[in-house]
Enzyme design. Sequence first.
Site, PDB file in Angstrom:
ATOM      1  N   TYR A  30      24.252   5.068 -29.816  1.00  0.00           N
ATOM      2  CA  TYR A  30      24.494   6.509 -29.892  1.00  0.00           C
ATOM      3  C   TYR A  30      23.760   7.099 -31.092  1.00  0.00           C
ATOM      4  O   TYR A  30      23.100   8.144 -30.987  1.00  0.00           O
ATOM      5  CB  TYR A  30      26.002   6.758 -30.000  1.00  0.00           C
ATOM      6  CG  TYR A  30      26.404   8.191 -30.282  1.00  0.00           C
ATOM      7  CD1 TYR A  30      26.259   9.167 -29.311  1.00  0.00           C
ATOM      8  CD2 TYR A  30      26.956   8.544 -31.510  1.00  0.00           C
ATOM      9  CE1 TYR A  30      26.643  10.479 -29.564  1.00  0.00           C
ATOM     10  CE2 TYR A  30      27.347   9.848 -31.769  1.00  0.00           C
ATOM     11  CZ  TYR A  30      27.189  10.824 -30.793  1.00  0.00           C
ATOM     12  OH  TYR A  30      27.570  12.118 -31.046  1.00  0.00           O
TER      13      TYR A  30
ATOM     14  N   SER B  89      24.153  14.789 -34.081  1.00  0.00           N
ATOM     15  CA  SER B  89      25.352  14.238 -34.700  1.00  0.00           C
ATOM     16  C   SER B  89      25.027  13.708 -36.084  1.00  0.00           C
ATOM     17  O   SER B  89      23.924  13.191 -36.320  1.00  0.00           O
ATOM     18  CB  SER B  89      25.905  13.091 -33.850  1.00  0.00           C
ATOM     19  OG  SER B  89      26.976  12.447 -34.515  1.00  0.00           O
TER      20      SER B  89
END
Length: 261
Positions: free
Chosen positions: A156, A145
């Site tokens: 995350y 990501s």
Amino acid sequence: MSNRQRFENKVVIVTGAAQGIGRGVALQVASEGAQVVMADLSPYVQEVLAEIEKLGGNAVTINADLETFAGAQSVVEKAIATYGRVDVLINNVGGAIWMKPFQEFSEQEILKEVNRSLFPTLWCCRAVLPEMIKNQKGTIVNVSSIATRGINRVPYSASKGGVNGLTAALAFEHAKDGIRVNAVATGGTEAPPRKVPRNANPLTESEQAWMQEVVDQTIDRTFLGRYGTIQEQVNAIVFLASDESSYMTGTVVPVGGGDQG
């Protein structure tokens, strides 16, 4: 060779195949001739299987908890038992559960984020490695990501930074075994509402505001000024999974409309 045949006679594992980008990847590789092993905890993966079979494709499903090594091993074992080998592994499981400033995360929430967005990729790479080493060939594509430089999702972001490190180190370590390892760092992506929400609780007013900050930051950093589509992410993932990218390894490709992550 036409694009339609990029995965002819190839056995491809796709994790997180029930919805979103994972579903798109599974449908794409199946349409291009792959024998697909679709792993997901959700029963909705059966709907993707039905779509593939309706189009004349070849696939099987397995329900597995990829936050455990045993779950990852079960997927590789299913692929070998069904199709005899594994040629390609596409690690798609992950996704931020909460979006809020780091000091707002509890200990358990941090653990859940890392278990969701780092360990499934780590475990699946470890599980498939002996098979690919034995065959002296293989391709791994990890889904990372651009949120490694993002706000309101530090656990995350750290997990996806781990995926990037894993991608580089594994590629370096096993190039001698004919194994290529790359990653796609996905940007903000338009997707239909999830059939299985990551966070089942309704958002508070603060949580809604923190999520909006993420959306604003994502669009602000993106040259193209918009979210990507699922197909735009699928295109990059499938390219890296195919032999078209045969001279690429250890690379993280940002697909974020100009945001390099």
